[in-house]
Design an enzyme around this catalytic site. Structure first.
Site, PDB file in Angstrom:
ATOM      1  N   ARG A 198      51.684  24.879  31.075  1.00  0.00           N
ATOM      2  CA  ARG A 198      52.345  24.429  32.303  1.00  0.00           C
ATOM      3  C   ARG A 198      51.628  23.194  32.836  1.00  0.00           C
ATOM      4  O   ARG A 198      50.450  23.244  33.182  1.00  0.00           O
ATOM      5  CB  ARG A 198      52.349  25.540  33.356  1.00  0.00           C
ATOM      6  N   ASP A 483      46.577  32.113  44.259  1.00  0.00           N
ATOM      7  CA  ASP A 483      46.547  30.807  43.596  1.00  0.00           C
ATOM      8  C   ASP A 483      47.146  29.771  44.538  1.00  0.00           C
ATOM      9  O   ASP A 483      47.393  30.074  45.714  1.00  0.00           O
ATOM     10  CB  ASP A 483      47.239  30.859  42.237  1.00  0.00           C
TER      11      ASP A 483
HETATM   12  C1  LIG Z   1      52.152  31.918  41.508  1.00  0.00           C
HETATM   13  C2  LIG Z   1      51.763  31.690  40.119  1.00  0.00           C
HETATM   14  O1  LIG Z   1      51.840  30.610  39.643  1.00  0.00           O
HETATM   15  S1  LIG Z   1      51.146  32.934  39.213  1.00  0.00           S
HETATM   16  C3  LIG Z   1      50.361  32.152  37.847  1.00  0.00           C
HETATM   17  C4  LIG Z   1      49.100  31.528  38.198  1.00  0.00           C
HETATM   18  N1  LIG Z   1      48.075  32.495  38.435  1.00  0.00           N
HETATM   19  C5  LIG Z   1      47.338  32.984  37.409  1.00  0.00           C
HETATM   20  O2  LIG Z   1      47.546  32.559  36.297  1.00  0.00           O
HETATM   21  C6  LIG Z   1      46.300  34.015  37.691  1.00  0.00           C
HETATM   22  C7  LIG Z   1      45.618  34.424  36.431  1.00  0.00           C
HETATM   23  N2  LIG Z   1      44.630  35.464  36.681  1.00  0.00           N
HETATM   24  C8  LIG Z   1      43.353  35.189  36.939  1.00  0.00           C
HETATM   25  O3  LIG Z   1      42.959  34.043  37.026  1.00  0.00           O
HETATM   26  C9  LIG Z   1      42.406  36.342  37.099  1.00  0.00           C
HETATM   27  O4  LIG Z   1      42.933  37.505  36.552  1.00  0.00           O
HETATM   28  C10 LIG Z   1      42.062  36.662  38.560  1.00  0.00           C
HETATM   29  C11 LIG Z   1      41.409  35.440  39.196  1.00  0.00           C
HETATM   30  C12 LIG Z   1      43.287  37.020  39.352  1.00  0.00           C
HETATM   31  C13 LIG Z   1      41.094  37.838  38.598  1.00  0.00           C
HETATM   32  O5  LIG Z   1      39.942  37.444  37.966  1.00  0.00           O
HETATM   33  P1  LIG Z   1      38.686  38.406  37.780  1.00  0.00           P
HETATM   34  O6  LIG Z   1      38.512  39.296  38.957  1.00  0.00           O
HETATM   35  O7  LIG Z   1      37.553  37.532  37.385  1.00  0.00           O
HETATM   36  O8  LIG Z   1      39.091  39.281  36.570  1.00  0.00           O
HETATM   37  P2  LIG Z   1      38.233  40.419  35.878  1.00  0.00           P
HETATM   38  O9  LIG Z   1      36.791  40.304  36.238  1.00  0.00           O
HETATM   39  O10 LIG Z   1      38.867  41.717  36.175  1.00  0.00           O
HETATM   40  O11 LIG Z   1      38.437  40.071  34.362  1.00  0.00           O
HETATM   41  C14 LIG Z   1      38.156  40.988  33.341  1.00  0.00           C
HETATM   42  C15 LIG Z   1      38.333  40.296  32.016  1.00  0.00           C
HETATM   43  O12 LIG Z   1      39.691  39.899  31.884  1.00  0.00           O
HETATM   44  C16 LIG Z   1      39.766  38.500  31.657  1.00  0.00           C
HETATM   45  N3  LIG Z   1      40.930  37.981  32.379  1.00  0.00           N
HETATM   46  C17 LIG Z   1      41.311  38.218  33.648  1.00  0.00           C
HETATM   47  N4  LIG Z   1      42.467  37.587  33.914  1.00  0.00           N
HETATM   48  C18 LIG Z   1      42.824  36.935  32.786  1.00  0.00           C
HETATM   49  C19 LIG Z   1      43.918  36.132  32.444  1.00  0.00           C
HETATM   50  N5  LIG Z   1      44.894  35.865  33.332  1.00  0.00           N
HETATM   51  N6  LIG Z   1      43.979  35.605  31.209  1.00  0.00           N
HETATM   52  C20 LIG Z   1      42.993  35.883  30.307  1.00  0.00           C
HETATM   53  N7  LIG Z   1      41.918  36.668  30.568  1.00  0.00           N
HETATM   54  C21 LIG Z   1      41.837  37.185  31.801  1.00  0.00           C
HETATM   55  C22 LIG Z   1      38.484  37.936  32.228  1.00  0.00           C
HETATM   56  O13 LIG Z   1      38.184  36.696  31.619  1.00  0.00           O
HETATM   57  C23 LIG Z   1      37.497  39.032  31.897  1.00  0.00           C
HETATM   58  O14 LIG Z   1      37.147  38.911  30.543  1.00  0.00           O
HETATM   59  P3  LIG Z   1      35.761  39.491  29.951  1.00  0.00           P
HETATM   60  O15 LIG Z   1      35.790  40.952  30.184  1.00  0.00           O
HETATM   61  O16 LIG Z   1      35.809  39.108  28.517  1.00  0.00           O
HETATM   62  O17 LIG Z   1      34.672  38.811  30.724  1.00  0.00           O
HETATM   63  O1  LIG Z   2      54.493  29.647  39.737  1.00  0.00           O
HETATM   64  C1  LIG Z   2      54.864  30.706  40.147  1.00  0.00           C
HETATM   65  C2  LIG Z   2      55.073  30.982  41.519  1.00  0.00           C
HETATM   66  O2  LIG Z   2      55.419  32.129  41.847  1.00  0.00           O
HETATM   67  O3  LIG Z   2      54.896  30.046  42.313  1.00  0.00           O
HETATM   68 MG   LIG Z   3      54.420  28.150  41.348  1.00  0.00          MG
END
Ligand SMILES: CC(=O)SCCNC(=O)CCNC(=O)[C@H](O)C(C)(C)COP(=O)(O)OP(=O)(O)OC[C@H]1O[C@@H](n2cnc3c(N)ncnc32)[C@H](O)[C@@H]1OP(=O)(O)O
Ligand SMILES: O=CC(=O)O
Ligand SMILES: [Mg+2]
Length: 591
Positions: A198, A483
């Site tokens: 994205r 986010d």
């Molecule tokens: C409105 C929108 O646009 S939605 C789309 C945009 N938002 C996103 O993409 C959010 C993605 N998610 C994240 O960034 C994270 O999950 C968070 C910030 C919400 C939470 O993060 P944390 O609390 O650090 O997660 P946590 O400690 O539970 O992670 C556990 C494991 O999962 C992994 N993990 C967590 N989320 C993700 C993910 N989305 N992708 C890949 N790996 C992940 C971590 O790297 C960690 O790996 P490890 O055990 O090897 O160290």
């Molecule tokens: O990118 C996703 C959203 O919900 O905003």
């Molecule tokens: Mg969005």
């Protein structure tokens, strides 16, 4: 320092010592790094510069059209279907067939382009395959990974360039990461997820790359560098001849989709690959865009793989579009869910539109994430995710987003209800949604406003901006994923309530929101944040700067279009000899 007319330092304005080998007219003002130099090659930069030169006027025009639409809405007009494109909505036509490699998109994990997370996300399909129940094991598991330069990423030079390095290594299959603290090495599994990237929205400039003296368009940098380095390997190893695959965010009108289509065609031509190789899913996440879904698909019809409900930005956009309409105030953020009539109508119409045109209708992101230290609360959060996904699959969505690998089994279990087909494009037509009207799509949501809503917006907004300023674009706060899109809701909702002095009618206090109340709330919430994170972290972090930015935007007489435009000034770091903060006011450039 001498600034050019755009407000940016121009090449003529000072002597630049760039270590990157650049084509004519291009200057790199970001830090030099040997790894970055493998991305910022002279040929890749020439490709980006060519895109910029060919499309910059169209982009400026599209942003000008956004400003004109905003003026109309501010004068009382409502967004609606465009009579001039009725024929596109009414005629029967379909998009190009969906590439077989992404026909099944039941669960897509999203995350920033951080190295470890890219590996974890690409491996998450294999994890699910191993950890799900026996009944699920017989079902083929397809996971899509969405690597995000957008809502989940703070667009610093370091994050963006490292992200490009990470994606190049990921597509090549060579990516690895050594977590020295845990002495753990991360590598790709044999079976990995398919990658979507994205790019940023049209509005964000890239101030570290100047082209003909002006900052490059952020999304053309994201797209151009990624496409240039990866298209060939991607089509061979991931896309079965198609790809690369993209998500396109925050568009407001089909003219913006048309620019993307032209960008794709140009890229395909330069690369010498077949037209229609590149595919993209457009996020419908602005209120004006819901009235343009057919038109957007039509513009991209050779390059489309569907639309997605970007629900968080959509809520943000509802407030932004109606910023001058005090009769359309939102209730507390937590009450604006997918069962509100305007949200349900949007998702139903999106499904009907996509399936009629032969492409995927993707669901969105539930905000819940796993809660590590409380099994009961964790189960309750998972249950909310399941419920949300069940609503999506029953409505006819073909797939959904997961914010965290821990949510994939629940999402997969629900979406496997689709049965033995990769998607519901042919099976759930939702013709009933054809009758949805402008009134349905704009209906004012039900609910109440509370002091706790104001406090939560403030507490979450400040903490998110503090994280963003220090390089994190996706953060866990109070067991929810936050986010850029969710933070925007907090910001504009506070602005709206302050602007119209709304009564907090949900807690029996009958208090009106004014500057005095808001100042007190900010002070108390800052004290609470300090208590929660600890004084040391609080003092070391950027909470005070974040508070200034966030409250400044909540109280400004006119609503800023995006918090990231102003906040971007704080994360621009020019090299080699610039001070770390340069007030560039990127938005000025676009006017
Ligand atoms: C409105 C929108 O646009 S939605 C789309 C945009 N938002 C996103 O993409 C959010 C993605 N998610 C994240 O960034 C994270 O999950 C968070 C910030 C919400 C939470 O993060 P944390 O609390 O650090 O997660 P946590 O400690 O539970 O992670 C556990 C494991 O999962 C992994 N993990 C967590 N989320 C993700 C993910 N989305 N992708 C890949 N790996 C992940 C971590 O790297 C960690 O790996 P490890 O055990 O090897 O160290
Ligand atoms: O990118 C996703 C959203 O919900 O905003
Ligand atoms: Mg969005």
């Amino acid at each position: 320092m001498d600034l050019g007319t755009s407000g940016y330092p121009t090449p003529a304005a000072e002597k630049i010592e760039s270590y990157y080998d650049v084509p004519e007219g291009v200057d790199i003002r970001g830090r030099y790094d040997e790894e970055f130099a493998k991305i910022l090659t002279i040929d890749a930069l020439k490709f980006v510069a060519d895109l910029q030169r060919e499309f910059r006027n169209d982009i400026k025009n599209a942003l000008e059209c956004r400003r004109e639409a905003k003026s109309r809405y501010n004068e009382g007009a409502l967004p609606g279907f465009d009579p001039a494109t009725k024929h596109i909505r009414e005629q029967e036509w379909v998009c190009a067939p969906v590439p077989p490699s992404v026909a099944d998109r039941k669960v897509e994990i999203t995350g920033p382009v951080d190295r470890k997370m890219v590996i974890n996300a690409l491996n998450s399909g294999a994890k699910v395959f191993m950890s799900v129940t026996k009944a699920l094991k017989v079902v083929a598991v397809f996971i899509i990974s969405k690597a995000d330069f957008e809502d989940a990423l703070s667009p610093s030079w370091e994050n963006l360039m490292r992200g490009q390095v990470n994606l190049k290594d990921a597509v090549a299959g060579t990516i690895s990461f050594h977590d020295k603290v845990r002495n753990r090495v991360y590598k790709l599994n044999d079976q990995t997820a398919k990658l979507f990237v994205r790019a940023r929205g049209w509005h964000l400039p890239e101030a570290h790359i100047l082209i003909d003296g002006e900052p490059a368009t952020g999304c053309l940098v994201d797209f151009g560098l990624y496409f240039y380095h990866n298209h060939s390997t991607f089509r061979r190893t991931q896309g079965d001849g198609f790809g690369p695959f993209f998500y396109l965010p925050k568009m407001e009108h089909s003219r913006e989709a048309k620019i993307w289509n032209n960008v794709f065609e140009k890229a395909e031509k330069v690369a010498g690959i077949e037209r229609g190789s590149i595919r993209a899913t457009v996020l419908i996440e602005t209120l004006p865009a819901v009235f343009q879904m057919d038109e957007i698909l039509y513009e991209l019809k050779e390059h489309s793989v569907g639309l997605n409900c970007g629900r968080w930005d959509y809520i943000f956009s509802y407030v932004k579009t109606f910023q001058a309409h005090p009769d359309r105030l939102l209730p507390d953020r937590v009450q604006v869910g997918m069962t509100q009539h305007f949200m349900k109508s949007y998702s139903d119409l999106l499904i009907r539109t996509c399936h009629r045109r032969g492409v995927h209708a993707m669901g969105g992101m539930a905000a819940q994430i796993p809660i590590k230290d409380d099994p009961v609360a964790n189960e309750a959060a998972l249950e909310l995710v399941r419920k949300d996904k069940l609503r999506e699959v029953n409505a006819g969505h073909d797939g959904t987003w997961a914010a965290h690998p821990g949510l994939i089994p629940a999402c997969m279990e629900v979406f496997n209800n689709i049965g033995n087909t990769p998607n519901q494009i042919k099976t759930v037509k939702r013709e009933d949604a054809a009758n949805l009207t402008e009134q349905d799509l704009l209906q004012i949501p039900n609910g109440v406003r509370t002091m706790e809503g104001l406090r939560l917006n403030t507490r979450v907004g400040i903490q998110y901006v503090a994280a963003w300023l220090t390089g994190s674009g996706a953060v866990p706060l109070y067991n929810l994923m936050e986010d850029a899109a969710t933070a925007e809701i907090s910001r504009v909702q506070n602005w709206q309530w302050l602007k119209y002095g709304v009564e907090l009618n949900g807690d029996g206090l009958g208090v009106k929101v004014d500057k005095e109340l808001f100042d007190r709330v900010v002070e108390e919430e800052m004290a609470r944040i300090e208590k929660e994170v600890g004084t040391e972290k609080f003092n070391k972090g950027m909470y005070k700067e974040a508070c200034k930015i966030f409250t400044g935007q909540c109280t400004s007489p006119t609503l800023d279009d995006f918090f990231t435009l102003d906040a971007y000034n704080y994360i621009i770091v020019h090299h080699p000899e610039e001070p770390s903060k340069i007030q560039l006011m990127p938005y000025v450039y676009w006017q």
